[in-house]
Each structure stands twice: as structure tokens, then as C-alpha cells.
Design a protein around this motif. Structure first.
Motif, PDB file in Angstrom:
ATOM      1  N   ARG A 186       5.217   2.040  -1.118  1.00 18.11           N
ATOM      2  CA  ARG A 186       5.975   2.284  -2.356  1.00 18.11           C
ATOM      3  C   ARG A 186       7.053   1.218  -2.553  1.00 18.11           C
ATOM      4  NH1 ARG A 186       4.038   6.758  -0.239  1.00 18.11           N
ATOM      5  NH2 ARG A 186       3.509   8.580  -1.509  1.00 18.11           N
ATOM      6  N   HIS A 187       6.892   0.103  -1.877  1.00 19.72           N
ATOM      7  CA  HIS A 187       7.831  -1.018  -1.961  1.00 19.72           C
ATOM      8  C   HIS A 187       8.038  -1.421  -3.419  1.00 19.72           C
ATOM      9  CE1 HIS A 187       9.579  -4.890  -0.577  1.00 19.72           C
ATOM     10  NE2 HIS A 187       8.866  -5.455  -1.535  1.00 19.72           N
ATOM     11  N   ALA A 188       9.312  -1.603  -3.803  1.00 23.95           N
ATOM     12  CA  ALA A 188       9.706  -1.991  -5.165  1.00 23.95           C
ATOM     13  C   ALA A 188       9.517  -0.862  -6.172  1.00 23.95           C
ATOM     14  CB  ALA A 188       8.971  -3.243  -5.635  1.00 23.95           C
ATOM     15  N   GLN A 189       9.393   0.372  -5.688  1.00 29.28           N
ATOM     16  CA  GLN A 189       9.287   1.523  -6.582  1.00 29.28           C
ATOM     17  C   GLN A 189      10.534   2.397  -6.455  1.00 29.28           C
ATOM     18  OE1 GLN A 189       5.628   3.697  -6.020  1.00 29.28           O
ATOM     19  NE2 GLN A 189       4.372   1.838  -6.014  1.00 29.28           N
ATOM     20  N   LEU A 190      10.692   3.303  -7.401  1.00 31.56           N
ATOM     21  CA  LEU A 190      11.826   4.206  -7.392  1.00 31.56           C
ATOM     22  C   LEU A 190      11.731   5.185  -6.230  1.00 31.56           C
ATOM     23  CD1 LEU A 190      12.129   5.091 -11.196  1.00 31.56           C
ATOM     24  CD2 LEU A 190      13.613   3.572  -9.880  1.00 31.56           C
ATOM     25  N   TRP A 191      12.865   5.518  -5.661  1.00 31.07           N
ATOM     26  CA  TRP A 191      12.943   6.506  -4.599  1.00 31.07           C
ATOM     27  C   TRP A 191      12.591   7.877  -5.148  1.00 31.07           C
ATOM     28  CZ3 TRP A 191      13.001   8.004   0.205  1.00 31.07           C
ATOM     29  CH2 TRP A 191      13.619   9.185   0.592  1.00 31.07           C
ATOM     30  N   ASN A 192      11.627   8.520  -4.516  1.00 32.09           N
ATOM     31  CA  ASN A 192      11.241   9.888  -4.877  1.00 32.09           C
ATOM     32  C   ASN A 192      11.203  10.693  -3.579  1.00 32.09           C
ATOM     33  OD1 ASN A 192       9.990  12.302  -5.620  1.00 32.09           O
ATOM     34  ND2 ASN A 192       8.725  11.312  -7.183  1.00 32.09           N
ATOM     35  N   GLY A 193      12.365  11.170  -3.187  1.00 37.94           N
ATOM     36  CA  GLY A 193      12.478  11.851  -1.907  1.00 37.94           C
ATOM     37  C   GLY A 193      11.698  13.139  -1.826  1.00 37.94           C
ATOM     38  N   ALA A 194      11.633  13.868  -2.945  1.00 35.12           N
ATOM     39  CA  ALA A 194      10.905  15.136  -2.940  1.00 35.12           C
ATOM     40  C   ALA A 194       9.417  14.905  -2.676  1.00 35.12           C
ATOM     41  CB  ALA A 194      11.103  15.861  -4.266  1.00 35.12           C
ATOM     42  N   GLU A 195       8.855  13.868  -3.301  1.00 38.30           N
ATOM     43  CA  GLU A 195       7.440  13.553  -3.093  1.00 38.30           C
ATOM     44  C   GLU A 195       7.179  13.160  -1.636  1.00 38.30           C
ATOM     45  OE1 GLU A 195       4.116  10.622  -5.106  1.00 38.30           O
ATOM     46  OE2 GLU A 195       6.113   9.839  -4.725  1.00 38.30           O
ATOM     47  N   LEU A 196       8.042  12.327  -1.077  1.00 37.27           N
ATOM     48  CA  LEU A 196       7.863  11.888   0.303  1.00 37.27           C
ATOM     49  C   LEU A 196       8.054  13.043   1.279  1.00 37.27           C
ATOM     50  CD1 LEU A 196       9.684   8.459   0.115  1.00 37.27           C
ATOM     51  CD2 LEU A 196       7.267   8.796   0.650  1.00 37.27           C
ATOM     52  N   ALA A 197       9.018  13.915   0.998  1.00 39.79           N
ATOM     53  CA  ALA A 197       9.238  15.069   1.877  1.00 39.79           C
ATOM     54  C   ALA A 197       8.006  15.958   1.904  1.00 39.79           C
ATOM     55  CB  ALA A 197      10.463  15.853   1.404  1.00 39.79           C
ATOM     56  N   GLY A 198       7.401  16.157   0.733  1.00 39.59           N
ATOM     57  CA  GLY A 198       6.186  16.961   0.675  1.00 39.59           C
ATOM     58  C   GLY A 198       5.043  16.331   1.443  1.00 39.59           C
ATOM     59  N   ALA A 199       4.892  14.995   1.311  1.00 40.55           N
ATOM     60  CA  ALA A 199       3.807  14.300   2.008  1.00 40.55           C
ATOM     61  C   ALA A 199       4.006  14.325   3.515  1.00 40.55           C
ATOM     62  CB  ALA A 199       3.713  12.866   1.508  1.00 40.55           C
ATOM     63  N   LEU A 200       5.268  14.296   3.961  1.00 42.05           N
ATOM     64  CA  LEU A 200       5.561  14.282   5.391  1.00 42.05           C
ATOM     65  C   LEU A 200       5.675  15.675   5.992  1.00 42.05           C
ATOM     66  CD1 LEU A 200       8.241  11.450   5.380  1.00 42.05           C
ATOM     67  CD2 LEU A 200       6.061  11.345   6.583  1.00 42.05           C
TER      68      LEU A 200
ATOM     69  N   PRO B 296      10.585   9.811  16.219  1.00 44.85           N
ATOM     70  CA  PRO B 296      10.218   8.442  15.864  1.00 44.85           C
ATOM     71  C   PRO B 296       8.870   8.360  15.158  1.00 44.85           C
ATOM     72  CG  PRO B 296      11.084   8.539  18.097  1.00 44.85           C
ATOM     73  CD  PRO B 296      10.882   9.950  17.647  1.00 44.85           C
ATOM     74  N   VAL B 297       7.958   9.288  15.461  1.00 42.92           N
ATOM     75  CA  VAL B 297       6.643   9.284  14.807  1.00 42.92           C
ATOM     76  C   VAL B 297       6.800   9.526  13.313  1.00 42.92           C
ATOM     77  CG1 VAL B 297       4.410  10.450  14.652  1.00 42.92           C
ATOM     78  CG2 VAL B 297       5.427  10.009  16.892  1.00 42.92           C
ATOM     79  N   GLN B 298       7.636  10.494  12.949  1.00 44.17           N
ATOM     80  CA  GLN B 298       7.871  10.775  11.538  1.00 44.17           C
ATOM     81  C   GLN B 298       8.601   9.616  10.861  1.00 44.17           C
ATOM     82  OE1 GLN B 298       5.737  12.894  10.600  1.00 44.17           O
ATOM     83  NE2 GLN B 298       7.020  14.505   9.697  1.00 44.17           N
ATOM     84  N   LEU B 299       9.504   8.974  11.602  1.00 39.40           N
ATOM     85  CA  LEU B 299      10.205   7.819  11.041  1.00 39.40           C
ATOM     86  C   LEU B 299       9.226   6.687  10.778  1.00 39.40           C
ATOM     87  CD1 LEU B 299      12.971   6.688  10.233  1.00 39.40           C
ATOM     88  CD2 LEU B 299      13.198   5.816  12.577  1.00 39.40           C
ATOM     89  N   ARG B 300       8.257   6.485  11.662  1.00 41.66           N
ATOM     90  CA  ARG B 300       7.232   5.455  11.441  1.00 41.66           C
ATOM     91  C   ARG B 300       6.385   5.809  10.224  1.00 41.66           C
ATOM     92  NH1 ARG B 300       4.108   1.091  13.744  1.00 41.66           N
ATOM     93  NH2 ARG B 300       2.642   0.668  12.075  1.00 41.66           N
ATOM     94  N   ARG B 301       6.035   7.076  10.075  1.00 41.38           N
ATOM     95  CA  ARG B 301       5.245   7.487   8.903  1.00 41.38           C
ATOM     96  C   ARG B 301       6.022   7.230   7.617  1.00 41.38           C
ATOM     97  NH1 ARG B 301       3.347  13.394   9.064  1.00 41.38           N
ATOM     98  NH2 ARG B 301       2.317  12.687   7.151  1.00 41.38           N
ATOM     99  N   LEU B 302       7.318   7.561   7.627  1.00 40.66           N
ATOM    100  CA  LEU B 302       8.131   7.309   6.436  1.00 40.66           C
ATOM    101  C   LEU B 302       8.217   5.817   6.150  1.00 40.66           C
ATOM    102  CD1 LEU B 302      10.115   8.158   4.207  1.00 40.66           C
ATOM    103  CD2 LEU B 302      11.943   8.019   5.910  1.00 40.66           C
ATOM    104  N   TRP B 303       8.437   5.023   7.189  1.00 38.27           N
ATOM    105  CA  TRP B 303       8.528   3.572   7.036  1.00 38.27           C
ATOM    106  C   TRP B 303       7.246   3.022   6.399  1.00 38.27           C
ATOM    107  CZ3 TRP B 303      10.178   0.200  11.864  1.00 38.27           C
ATOM    108  CH2 TRP B 303      10.636  -1.042  11.424  1.00 38.27           C
ATOM    109  N   SER B 304       6.107   3.491   6.861  1.00 33.75           N
ATOM    110  CA  SER B 304       4.830   3.041   6.306  1.00 33.75           C
ATOM    111  C   SER B 304       4.674   3.491   4.855  1.00 33.75           C
ATOM    112  CB  SER B 304       3.673   3.590   7.143  1.00 33.75           C
ATOM    113  OG  SER B 304       3.704   3.073   8.463  1.00 33.75           O
TER     114      SER B 304
END
Length: 382
Positions: free
Chosen positions: A202-216, A189-197
Motif C-alpha cells: 500500500r506504499h504511497a496510499q492513504l493510511w487505512n488502519g481499520a482495513e489493515l486491522a481487519g486483515a491482520l 514480531p511476526v505480526q509486525l512483519r505482516r504489517l510491514w509487508s
């Protein structure tokens, strides 16, 4: 706390119940499902089961015995807790004549949708319940609704501070308790909260899963699965691109939105309308608010965005008939035509292009381009 009547939803659900033996009312916790069901029961003879109540859960431990003899309207709340009910509902729905109608309420978990669509195919209708809409609260309360979001307890709170506190509690409860009941196996759940934040920023921006995966520090499949969890729970929206048969290179990744503007503002630490006005995500927040108002009027099927790799884009495309309608969302007192709008009009063959802004006057910029307040979307989308 006072209750705000929702006559449109009451009429919609009542109409569906007359034509279908099972209606599923889906939405996140605290979105008003139980209150709406109670209002429907006032005009229908029937009975209610709440599967969060151990006594009701025990009564339904032998579901055929408990439900077979009932007449009128049967409401089953939190149905995702007992998915084995769906095959029983199929048998009961196929009786002729059918002595009972069933209104089932639940979180829109993937398992719930799969069970309902497969087991009750042809017998069930789905209604997605979001928070309050602008048409329900009135245009004069637009800023309050946008700031606090549409969850009833958040919107109706006595103060901005109380509203913000409720939303923080909702986020915490969802992560600590609700997500474990969705049947999707979230391990952290901690990682899910980080992703949610991160998605809020990035609200209203294109999904960039690779960038988010790297940040997380997570694998891409894990991040994508967590995104799907939030989407399935009606917390996040993945707005798909409009991909007409064109030669231009088009953006194919979805845009990501936090569906409720109040939750978005809580995740961003925005406590009031005054703080929102000076926040860097002001324009993006306004875009998401307008998008949800559009979808409340049209349904989410047939609503897209459009963007090319050359930089032209249109915030919302509504497919209606042979020619789509374009909607551009602008936080501006006096929006004007842009290069992207001209490109979209030509390339997409738009019937109309509407620019939705926070003002109150409606006026034309050219023959088929009009500036409209968000409160007039009903007339725009007729």
C-alpha cells in the motif's frame, strides 16, 4: 567494501558541533552513522564509546567518572541502550568553559527522542541520517540507487543478488533483534512483519488502519502502535496532508511510504531494475523515491501532500514563504498537465508546479509549470 565519502553531512555535523555541546545523529541501523562519526573523529581529537561493546558499556557504568575528564570530541554509539546518560550529558554540557563536545549516535526510538528533547532542551541538535542520496552517488547511478536503496551495504554490494540478500537480512534482524531494543513493547514480531509487508503493498496510499486491522486480525490501537514503531525507527514515513484554510473537503489521513526504496523492493520481492520496470508498484515506488530526495533537501518539516474528497490531488507540497511549491511525480517519458494539476494551481495559489519524471531534459509546459529530472531538485528547491 569501499566507503563513499559524504562531505555534505560531514560539514553539517561539524558545523553543528561548533555551535552546540551535544549533537545527536539518528538513523536506522547500517545507515552509516558509525562510519560518518569515524570520519569526523579523524579531524577532531577525541574518544569513542560503543555501547554494543561490553567493555565500553562497562566503562560507562559510572558515566560521570568516565566522561568528566575527557576533552575534545566524545562519540557515544548506540546511546539508546543507556538512556540514563542524558541527565549526565546535561550536566557536562553546562560546564563553562565546556571542554568537550558530544556526538551521540542511535536509533530514533521514541524514548531516545523524548530523553534528548526534554533532558537536553536547548543544548542538543538532531541530525537525521538517511542512506545515500542521488547528489552523493551521482545522477548517472540513479537507477541503481532507486533499485537498491540508500543503505551503504545494499548500494555498494557487488551484485543485485548480494544487495537483495543484505536487505532481507536487515529486515529479519530488525524484527528479531532491533525492535526489542526500541523500548516500545512489540509482542509479536511476526505480526509486525505482516504489517510491514502490507504497508509495502500500500506504499504511497492513504493510511487505512481499520482495513489493515481487519486483515491482520488485530485491534486498531495495536496496528497503529506498530505503525508508530516503524515510523519512529525511520523505516516508514507518514506524510501528512496539507490543510490550508479552505472550504473544500480535504483528505486528512496521512499517506504511508516505506522510506528506503531498496527495503520496499525487498518486501515486494523485486530483485533487479528489470523486475522493477514491469512491476505494478513501479509508479508508487518512483513517487516514494522522489519524495525522499525532496525531504533530503528541505527537511521533513513543511513537506506535505494535498488531496480533496472530490478526487483532486498533488503528490508533494513544499511550504516555502507565503506561497507553496507543488511537485507532481510522474513515471512517464513525456508528462502532461492533468485536471488535478490545474485545480491545485488555482486552489493552492502555487508559486510553481514542478513535474518530476525519470527523463533527463528540463522543459516548460506553461509559465509556472515545468517538467524536471529528479537530479535537478536542488535547483528547483533553492
Amino acid at each position: 567494501m569501499k566507503v563513499l565519502a559524504r562531505p555534505g553531512l560531514l560539514a553539517q555535523v561539524s558545523t553543528l558541533l561548533r555551535g552546540s555541546p551535544v549533537v545527536a545523529l539518528l538513523g536506522p541501523r547500517q545507515s552509516g552513522k558509525t562510519t560518518l562519526a569515524a570520519q569526523i573523529l579523524k579531524t577532531h581529537r577525541g574518544e569513542r564509546f560503543d555501547l554494543e561493546d561490553p567493555r565500553d558499556a562497562q566503562r560507562l557504568s559510572e558515566p560521570m567518572t568516565a566522561l568528566e575528564g575527557l576533552r575534545g570530541l566524545v562519540v557515544i554509539d548506540e546511546v539508546q541502550r543507556q538512556p540514563e546518560l542524558f541527565p549526565i550529558l546535561r550536566v557536562l554540557a553546562d560546564r563553562r568553559p565546556c571542554p568537550a563536545r558530544f556526538l551521540v549516535l542511535g536509533s530514533a526510538s521514541p524514548e531516545l527522542l523524548r530523553q534528548g528533547s526534554e533532558t537536553l532542551a536547548g543544548r542538543i541538535r538532531f541530525v537525521e541520517l538517511s542512506g545515500f542520496s542521488l547528489s552523493e552517488v551521482g545522477a548517472e547511478h540513479q537507477r541503481k540507487l532507486w533499485t537498491r536503496g540508500g543503505f551503504p551495504r545494499s548500494y555498494l554490494a557487488r551484485s543485485d543478488a548480494e544487495s537483495f540478500g543484505w536487505r532481507e537480512d536487515f529486515i529479519r534482524t530488525f524484527l528479531e533483534r532491533d525492535v526489542n531494543q526500541l523500548g516500545v513493547g512489540v509482542k509479536s514480531p511476526v505480526q509486525l512483519r505482516r504489517l510491514w509487508s502490507m504497508l509495502a503493498h500500500r506504499h504511497a496510499q492513504l493510511w487505512n488502519g481499520a482495513e489493515l486491522a481487519g486483515a491482520l486480525g488485530e485491534a486498531y490501537p495495536t496496528v497503529k502502535r506498530h505503525l508508530d514503531v516503524l515510523s519512529g525507527a525511520l523505516i516508514v514515513r507518514q506524510l501528512q496532508p496539507w490543510l490550508p484554510n479552505m472550504e473544500k473537503r480535504l483528505v486528512k489521513a496521512p499517506k504511508i511510504f516505506i522510506r528506503d526504496s531498496g527495503l520496499l523492493h525487498a518486501l515486494l520481492g523485486i530483485h533487479s531494475a528489470r523486475e522493477l520496470t514491469g512491476h505494478p508498484k513501479l509508479g508508487a515506488s518512483w513517487e516514494g523515491f522522489v519524495l525522499e530526495e525532496v525531504i533530503r533537501r528541505t527537511g521533513d518539516r513543511g513537506v506535505y501532500f494535498w488531496a480533496t474528497h472530490a478526487g483532486a490531488e498533488l503528490d508533494i507540497v513544499v511550504q516555502r514563504g507565503r506561497a507553496p511549491i507543488g511537485i507532481e511525480v510522474k513515471w512517464s517519458d513525456a508528462p502532461s498537465m492533468t485536471k488535478s494539476m490545474h485545480v491545485a494551481l488555482t486552489d493552492l495559489g502555487l508559486r510553481y508546479l514542478f513535474i518530476v519524471y525519470p527523463g533527463s531534459k528540463r522543459y516548460k509546459l506553461q509559465k509556472n509549470v515545468e517538467v524536471v529530472p529528479v537530479s535537478e531538485l536542488d535547483t528547483v528547491l533553492e
